[in-house]
Design an enzyme around this catalytic site. Structure first.
Site, PDB file in Angstrom:
ATOM      1  N   TYR A 149       0.836  -1.216   0.000  1.00  0.00           N
ATOM      2  CA  TYR A 149       0.000   0.000   0.000  1.00  0.00           C
ATOM      3  C   TYR A 149       0.867   1.261   0.000  1.00  0.00           C
ATOM      4  CZ  TYR A 149      -3.872   3.013   1.721  1.00  0.00           C
ATOM      5  OH  TYR A 149      -4.835   3.994   1.891  1.00  0.00           O
ATOM      6  N   LYS A 160       0.872   4.124  -2.815  1.00  0.00           N
ATOM      7  CA  LYS A 160       0.500   5.509  -2.497  1.00  0.00           C
ATOM      8  C   LYS A 160       1.652   6.481  -2.775  1.00  0.00           C
ATOM      9  CE  LYS A 160      -3.779   5.016  -1.247  1.00  0.00           C
ATOM     10  NZ  LYS A 160      -4.814   5.297  -2.272  1.00  0.00           N
TER      11      LYS A 160
HETATM   12  P1  NAP Z   1     -13.403   2.072   1.461  1.00  0.00           P
HETATM   13  O1  NAP Z   1     -14.440   2.537   2.431  1.00  0.00           O
HETATM   14  O2  NAP Z   1     -12.827   0.709   1.609  1.00  0.00           O
HETATM   15  O3  NAP Z   1     -13.989   2.276  -0.016  1.00  0.00           O
HETATM   16  C1  NAP Z   1     -13.242   1.927  -1.148  1.00  0.00           C
HETATM   17  C2  NAP Z   1     -14.178   1.674  -2.300  1.00  0.00           C
HETATM   18  O4  NAP Z   1     -13.385   1.324  -3.454  1.00  0.00           O
HETATM   19  C3  NAP Z   1     -15.143   0.515  -2.034  1.00  0.00           C
HETATM   20  O5  NAP Z   1     -16.457   0.860  -2.397  1.00  0.00           O
HETATM   21  C4  NAP Z   1     -14.576  -0.587  -2.938  1.00  0.00           C
HETATM   22  O6  NAP Z   1     -15.542  -1.504  -3.435  1.00  0.00           O
HETATM   23  C5  NAP Z   1     -14.014   0.230  -4.091  1.00  0.00           C
HETATM   24  N1  NAP Z   1     -13.096  -0.547  -4.901  1.00  0.00           N
HETATM   25  C6  NAP Z   1     -12.155  -1.439  -4.469  1.00  0.00           C
HETATM   26  N2  NAP Z   1     -11.528  -2.005  -5.512  1.00  0.00           N
HETATM   27  C7  NAP Z   1     -12.077  -1.472  -6.627  1.00  0.00           C
HETATM   28  C8  NAP Z   1     -11.853  -1.668  -8.003  1.00  0.00           C
HETATM   29  N3  NAP Z   1     -10.924  -2.536  -8.464  1.00  0.00           N
HETATM   30  N4  NAP Z   1     -12.599  -0.962  -8.892  1.00  0.00           N
HETATM   31  C9  NAP Z   1     -13.534  -0.106  -8.452  1.00  0.00           C
HETATM   32  N5  NAP Z   1     -13.796   0.141  -7.151  1.00  0.00           N
HETATM   33  C10 NAP Z   1     -13.072  -0.544  -6.244  1.00  0.00           C
HETATM   34  O7  NAP Z   1     -12.135   3.045   1.458  1.00  0.00           O
HETATM   35  P2  NAP Z   1     -11.947   4.566   1.959  1.00  0.00           P
HETATM   36  O8  NAP Z   1     -11.440   4.519   3.342  1.00  0.00           O
HETATM   37  O9  NAP Z   1     -13.131   5.392   1.607  1.00  0.00           O
HETATM   38  O10 NAP Z   1     -10.697   4.986   1.041  1.00  0.00           O
HETATM   39  C11 NAP Z   1     -10.834   5.646  -0.209  1.00  0.00           C
HETATM   40  C12 NAP Z   1      -9.448   5.993  -0.732  1.00  0.00           C
HETATM   41  O11 NAP Z   1      -8.751   6.797   0.232  1.00  0.00           O
HETATM   42  C13 NAP Z   1      -8.562   4.769  -0.981  1.00  0.00           C
HETATM   43  O12 NAP Z   1      -7.765   4.990  -2.128  1.00  0.00           O
HETATM   44  C14 NAP Z   1      -7.717   4.706   0.260  1.00  0.00           C
HETATM   45  O13 NAP Z   1      -6.513   4.021   0.028  1.00  0.00           O
HETATM   46  C15 NAP Z   1      -7.518   6.184   0.546  1.00  0.00           C
HETATM   47  N6  NAP Z   1      -7.166   6.474   1.934  1.00  0.00           N
HETATM   48  C16 NAP Z   1      -8.010   6.135   2.960  1.00  0.00           C
HETATM   49  C17 NAP Z   1      -7.628   6.411   4.270  1.00  0.00           C
HETATM   50  C18 NAP Z   1      -8.493   6.061   5.456  1.00  0.00           C
HETATM   51  O14 NAP Z   1      -8.045   6.271   6.597  1.00  0.00           O
HETATM   52  N7  NAP Z   1      -9.702   5.561   5.279  1.00  0.00           N
HETATM   53  C19 NAP Z   1      -6.402   7.038   4.527  1.00  0.00           C
HETATM   54  C20 NAP Z   1      -5.583   7.354   3.454  1.00  0.00           C
HETATM   55  C21 NAP Z   1      -5.968   7.079   2.167  1.00  0.00           C
HETATM   56  P3  NAP Z   1     -15.866  -2.866  -2.628  1.00  0.00           P
HETATM   57  O15 NAP Z   1     -16.592  -2.452  -1.404  1.00  0.00           O
HETATM   58  O16 NAP Z   1     -16.718  -3.640  -3.564  1.00  0.00           O
HETATM   59  O17 NAP Z   1     -14.529  -3.495  -2.348  1.00  0.00           O
END
Ligand code: NAP
Length: 252
Positions: free
Chosen positions: A153, A157
């Protein structure tokens, strides 16, 4: 002055940060292509946008699959119009210490974050260059600076930061900006999954994280959505190639 209404695509917009971003962009007057693996899972986001008086279209796509991406971008262009805002947000985690990490878990994470952002951006950029206007925002993370259990990851990133800077250099002359938002701890299903992995109740995990964050709380999806909505605005046209850490405090 309000911005010209545009067509935006937000990937991974069925929930979490993507869903909050889709809603905020719609509240800013933009139509939104809500892209996620399963179109049915996008219904709640589409409903929220519609209830707010906006326009949204659910499109199923796996961002790591070239044909799926081409079809999804085509569907948005046909259903809503030429997309000139792209938020590469779809993401997964497959955490493990290096010595236990499988090749599949390495490949899966790199495929969704890096290959996914590449495919989505390549498929969308022609609409932006034709319009002489474009906004690309890639979701990086504080983990880009290194995080135990996340070699895959953090590599993805950090890779997205280089990808973003190169997009800014290549596309700037066409009126297209590219920036990365690098969140810290945001309360979503993704951080809930991490809490589960380390065997801690989510509430305790949140409280422990909040204790290390200068603003004394964890982030919410809307914190990130607000930052993205600034970066896609017309007024942000001179901000490009930047990595904006949104983590409740400074980052090195
Ligand atoms: P999340 O709640 O897990 O949501 C991610 C979404 O992406 C889910 O709906 C998932 O679908 C979808 N997804 C996964 N693989 C995919 C694919 N191949 N094609 C299309 N859609 C796909 O994540 P989040 O926390 O909102 O994070 C969103 C972004 O912010 C990510 O890039 C994450 O790395 C980044 N981020 C998050 C955090 C944090 O603390 N939450 C911190 C830093 C960065 P499914 O449910 O079907 O898997």
């Amino acid at each position: 002055m309000t911005d010209t209404p545009r067509v935006a695509i937000v990937t991974g917009a069925a929930r979490g940060i993507g869903a909050a971003t889709a809603l905020r962009l719609a509240q800013g007057g933009h139509a939104v292509g809500v892209v996620d693996l399963d179109a049915d899972a996008c219904a709640a986001t589409v409903d929220a946008v519609t209830e707010a008086g906006g326009r949204a279209l659910a499109v199923a796509a796996d961002v790591s699959d070239e044909a799926s991406v081409e079809a999804a971008v085509g569907a948005v262009a046909e259903g809503l119009g030429a997309p000139t805002i792209l938020v590469n947000n779809a993401g997964i985690i497959r955490d493990n210490l290096l010595f236990k990490m499988s090749v599949d878990d390495w490949d899966a994470v790199l495929a969704v974050h890096l290959r996914g952002a590449f495919l989505m951006t390549r498929a969308t950029q022609r609409f932006m260059t034709e319009a002489g206007f474009g906004r690309i925002v890639n979701l990086s993370s504080t983990s880009a600076q290194g995080n135990r259990g996340q070699v895959n990851y953090s590599a993805a990133k950090a890779g997205l930061q280089g990808f973003t800077k190169t997009l800014a250099i290549e596309l700037g002359r066409f009126g297209v900006t590219a920036n990365a938002v690098a969140p810290g701890f945001i309360q979503t299903d993704m951080t809930a999954a991490t809490a589960e992995r380390v065997g801690m109740p989510f509430e305790e995990f949140i409280a422990a994280a909040a204790g290390t964050i200068p603003v004394a709380r964890v982030g919410q999806p809307d914190d990130i959505a607000h930052t993205i909505s600034f970066l896609v605005s017309e007024g942000a046209g001179f901000v490009s190639g930047q990595v904006i850490y949104v983590a409740g405090g400074p980052q090195d």
